[in-house]
Design an enzyme around this catalytic site. Structure first.
Site, short mmCIF file in Angstrom:
data_model
loop_
_atom_site.label_atom_id
_atom_site.label_comp_id
_atom_site.label_asym_id
_atom_site.label_seq_id
_atom_site.Cartn_x
_atom_site.Cartn_y
_atom_site.Cartn_z
N HIS A 1 -1.67 0.49 3.53
CA HIS A 1 -0.34 0.27 4.11
C HIS A 1 0.69 0.60 3.02
O HIS A 1 0.42 0.42 1.84
CB HIS A 1 -0.25 -1.20 4.52
CG HIS A 1 0.98 -1.59 5.27
ND1 HIS A 1 2.18 -1.83 4.65
CD2 HIS A 1 1.19 -1.79 6.60
CE1 HIS A 1 3.08 -2.19 5.57
NE2 HIS A 1 2.51 -2.16 6.75
N ASP B 1 -5.44 -6.32 -0.34
CA ASP B 1 -4.35 -6.59 0.59
C ASP B 1 -4.98 -7.21 1.83
O ASP B 1 -5.62 -6.54 2.63
CB ASP B 1 -3.66 -5.26 0.92
CG ASP B 1 -2.67 -5.38 2.07
OD1 ASP B 1 -2.50 -6.49 2.62
OD2 ASP B 1 -2.07 -4.35 2.42
C1 LIG Z 1 -2.41 -3.89 5.87
C2 LIG Z 1 -1.05 -4.45 5.68
N1 LIG Z 1 -0.61 -4.70 4.43
C3 LIG Z 1 0.59 -5.24 4.18
C4 LIG Z 1 1.45 -5.54 5.20
C5 LIG Z 1 2.80 -6.10 4.85
O1 LIG Z 1 2.93 -7.45 5.12
P1 LIG Z 1 4.39 -8.05 5.36
O2 LIG Z 1 4.99 -7.24 6.44
O3 LIG Z 1 4.17 -9.45 5.73
O4 LIG Z 1 5.16 -7.93 4.11
C6 LIG Z 1 1.05 -5.30 6.53
C7 LIG Z 1 1.92 -5.59 7.68
O5 LIG Z 1 3.03 -5.14 7.85
C8 LIG Z 1 -0.22 -4.74 6.75
O6 LIG Z 1 -0.65 -4.48 7.98
#
Ligand SMILES: Cc1ncc(COP(=O)(O)O)c(C=O)c1O
Ligand SMILES: Cc1ncc(COP(=O)(O)O)c(C=O)c1O
Lengths: 415, 152, 415, 152
Positions: free
Chosen positions: C132, C209
């Site tokens: 991500h 993550d």
């Molecule tokens: C795999 C992954 N990592 C990180 C995130 C980021 O998390 P957040 O949006 O709570 O900052 C997300 C979601 O948006 C995600 O799906």
């Protein structure tokens, strides 16, 4: 359980407001809650709590990311909240409002994304001795990491800012003036317009920490011509987990990102990344969506009253309390600046603030004791800690009476 | 008045806090440490002379603080002086139990009686740190502390 | 309005859970809401919303800062929430849990406070192409700012991670492996234990993550022996504005602060500042207090079910949907890795994902269309965007049926 | 079926999106810009030849996108070619009103009729950006754009 204050200011009925705050329905040690710690964090009216709950249970989804109904509804609410903050501060453009997780993060954002890029060793940051740690430590970082020099401006013995000293501190190496709008210990309100004028005359931008100021004063960032202004939700009768940075468009556009992640990018490849325009550039990841709705509801709530009358009410409480404590010759008020906000800090001879606070607590009176995240100010006044009573719209003269009675009791127990 | 308050601010405690024993610097200290209560910013310094037999030959404390922390420090110095390090640490264990409102089976006789005046702290969870600061600092000094004991 | 699924897995009744989510009571365009966008953000059960509201209206004050009753109550709840997260991840110590504003900030914290201090030009960070943006951009920062080199590990055509390629990518200059626990696009679950073992064999720490992984998999950071693990509240059926970083104590202790402000200091003077121990060192300012209570309630809620049964239920939905879409020869699923989680991404011939999503939306079916903040992965599979249906505990086979019917309709309209 | 969907995905629109006019690079372009829809990552490129009389002598667009953005780009190029820059910008103003569901008094006659097929977008606020992307990109190209028009 709510006592009727001896005077009700025209245009604002504190008891009506108080009824919106459910927390007062619950006694503390069997006594009515006398909450005088709003400068640390304010209580939240049902309007705010309901808005958040209703939103979360009927319109919630992630923002900016979907074409579906809930995503659109949620995005609308989130961006509407931004416009509410924009109007609250009278910012010119909505993209000048960046949501953060609180007041502290808003200041750090300026430190990391704006000032860090402009600091050469020996460059100076001007700040006052009455700053909250949140408006000190981010600048200490630049000292530690990049050789910035902190130039401290003193306050007078009554707690008022010495504007001439501030002016004198701004020199050719000054890169920023970082100053509180209202001291969380002294209640001192700083003459921001004058400060900005003096700083701008020397080409220096100004950041104001509005964590307290925005609660008690009306803010017009355009009239102030200020460069950065920060607020925090939980002191504005809103939720935790949200705050905002106002930054002039030209500054925000020239700033680099702070956190990296979703939403703040234009394009990501394996080799490279380009960034979105402000405010998205500074809002990496899923933002505090539900909290943005709560913050907007809190601002709406504040605006549902005549703010001048609320201010007058708080001033009445301050004056009433200030007069009442004169009877205690063992109590010394710290901070008597003209025009100060509704915060009363004091030292008690031979009684440590923590002991005072503990005794007050058992009377249902919540005050804060300690250094209030303002250690340089404690040093300036030669104290390790103070007791602090802070007043909000829901307080009444009866609360002050309870405070005074509890202080007398503390004296009796501890001496 | 609230019984628990009476209990907390007993005369013995107020007396200790106003006239702390063993207060001040200690010439020839073998072990010292500084402790810090993050809640209020209060700090206390503990100075000890530990002799060749691991006995606390002398101890003082310095620093300002609330009635609870001053009284606790004062009583502590009174009680540990002359004891072995092991005994002092055992006493500390008992004291920690006591102020947290837990069973303090390891405290007996005179020790129990003397420290019992501090038991009232257990009704004030936010103040437990005040009561334990001096003890943690002494422990840190005995362990050749890094000068940054924290109250727990 | 909730249809009965054709099979109810032993130990978990999705309809019973579904009844806890008030949002399903409100139709969308007059149709029942079919919410298949939980990978972007999950809906919140009444237990979470009630916990937050109850707390805010009866026990709220700022934490760690006062001796009064509400401050103590609030602090207790906040620290209890930390222990709830600790247990959820099976961390050894509670001070290994740092509250953040979300998953993105948790990763940035590691980038700013841990890795930035250890990167020399040419040092490498190993990550997979399915990350991500939140687990990419913070490392791009280190590339841009400090000359770090990103080494990308490919996935196989079925979306599974090539562990040998990962192993091969870890070299003497590698300073961190940053990898997702579960892809938000492919659903791929990575073999974290194996990854950690291989990385540690070469002395390299691993960050996972867990934004998606923690929702669908059980996590045991001690068994994994992982160095950093990040979660986010809003995907865990909890509130926005909160997440957490797990970091091994030895790492956290060696890290420098991230944001500066109240609570993260030991002492501030005009000349200097010293910092508190973890986790306080990384929690500058007023933390997301109400949100911490909500996150704890969400974890408690998840734990009130047999998580293996919930997992089986989600897997059932995935399999059911996977089979059903086979009838569409114009639809190509992206990501079929063995053991993958309940996320179904797909491309549709001649139909842009946004058009598909719009049509589905009018049927009440909420899916996400776009690059899902995973542009390098889009590039890897040669698509600009995909449609994505993601399943959560409250979904049923009836939801899948609605998805399939809506897809057929989209096809009819668009071709 | 939902009327607003029928309205959005009219045959004219689907036809434009499947067989876009003026699609591809443009030899000798005097003005170009790239536009980007942050929602889906779609990008569109606008190439124009503006002659000495400020007339759009030719225009093409490139890039992939959804049916709405492709159809909008295709119709736009069809309509602005041969017009003056001022006329094109006026047309854009009218179009923006139209797709946002606002009064489009500045759109008349043939223009109105042709663009009316896009009016269905106004029922889909999340898709307005798709419809306006090409127009914003053209505008950015005409202004000597920085290559980064954003849809609004
Ligand atoms: C795999 C992954 N990592 C990180 C995130 C980021 O998390 P957040 O949006 O709570 O900052 C997300 C979601 O948006 C995600 O799906
Ligand atoms: C003057 C002042 N500045 C900054 C802050 C920090 O705001 P927050 O706690 O929301 O980060 C506070 C309150 O704690 C404050 O009183």
């Amino acid at each position: 359980m709510t006592a009727i204050p001896k005077t009700i200011k025209a245009g604002f009925d504190p008891n009506a407001a108080r009824a919106d705050f459910e927390i007062f329905a619950k006694p503390v040690y069997g006594k009515p809650l006398v909450y005088l710690d709003s400068a640390a964090s304010a209580q939240k009216p049902r309007q705010v709590l309901d808005a958040m709950r209703d939103f979360a249970s009927s319109e919630y989804a992630n923002v900016h990311r979907g074409v579906h109904y809930l995503s659109a509804a949620s995005t609308d609410r989130y961006e509407a909240a931004r416009r509410t903050v924009q109007k609250f501060l009278n910012a010119k453009h909505e993209d000048e409002i960046v949501f953060t997780k609180g007041g502290t993060e808003a200041i750090n954002l300026v430190s990391y994304s704006y000032l860090a890029l402009r600091i050469q060793p020996g460059d100076e940051i001007v700040l006052s001795v009455m700053e909250h740690h949140s408006n000190i430590v981010p600048w200490h970082f630049l000292r530690e990491r990049q050789g910035a020099v902190l130039r401290w401006v003193d306050v007078r013995n009554d707690g008022s800012l010495d504007i001439e000293a501030l002016d004198a501190a701004i020199g050719p190496k000054t890169k920023l003036v970082a100053i509180t709008h209202m001291s969380n210990v002294l209640g001192t309100v700083t003459p921001l317009k004058e400060i900005v004028a003096r700083a701008h005359a020397k080409g220096v931008p100004v950041l104001a920490d509005g964590a307290q100021g925005a609660v008690h004063e009306s803010v017009d960032v355009q009239a102030l011509d200020i460069d950065f202004y920060t607020i925090t939700g939980h002191k504005l009768y809103g939720p935790t987990g949200i705050g905002a940075l106002y930054g002039k468009r030209k500054h925000l556009k020239a700033m680099r990102p702070f956190n990296g992640g979703g939403e703040m990018i234009r394009e990501v490849t394996r080799e490279n990344v380009t960034y979105a325009d402000p405010p998205a550039r500074f809002e990496a990841g899923t933002p505090p969506i539900i909290e943005s709705v709560g913050l907007a509801a809190a601002i709406d709530y504040m605006n549902s009253f005549d703010r001048a009358s609320v201010h007058a009410h708080e001033q009445d409480l301050l004056t009433y309390a200030r007069e009442a404590v004169r009877e205690f010759n063992w109590l010394r008020v710290i901070g008597d600046a003209p025009g100060k906000g509704a915060i009363l800090s004091f030292e008690t001879d031979g009684m440590h603030a923590h002991d005072v606070a503990t005794i007050l607590d058992r009377e249902g009176v919540a005050v804060r004791a300690g250094h209030h995240c303002a250690q340089p100010l404690m040093e300036r006044f030669g104290v390790a800690s103070t007791s602090r009573a802070s007043f909000a719209m829901y307080n009444t003269r009866a609360d002050v009476d309870a405070l005074i009675a509890a202080l007398a009791k503390a004296r009796k127990i501890l001496s | 008045m609230d019984d628990s308050l009476r209990e907390l601010y007993q005369d013995v405690i107020l007396d200790h806090s106003r006239h702390p024993r063993h207060f001040g610097p200690l010439e020839g200290a073998t072990n010292t440490a500084e402790g810090h209560n993050p809640l209020c910013g209060d700090r206390v310094k503990s100075n000890l002379i530990v002799d060749a037999n691991d006995r606390i030959a002398d101890i003082t404390f310095e620093g300002k603080g609330c009635a609870i922390s001053q009284a606790s420090a004062s009583m502590m110095t009174d009680m540990v002086v002359g004891r072995s390090v092991a005994e002092a640490e055992k006493l500390m264990g008992g004291f920690l139990h006591l102020v947290k409102g837990e069973e303090a089976t390891d405290l007996a006789g005179d020790d129990r009686e003397q420290l019992d005046v501090m038991a009232g702290v257990s009704a004030f969870p936010m103040r437990v740190k005040c009561a334990t600061l001096a003890w943690h600092t002494m422990k840190s000094a005995l362990e050749g502390g890094d000068g940054a004991a924290k109250s727990e």
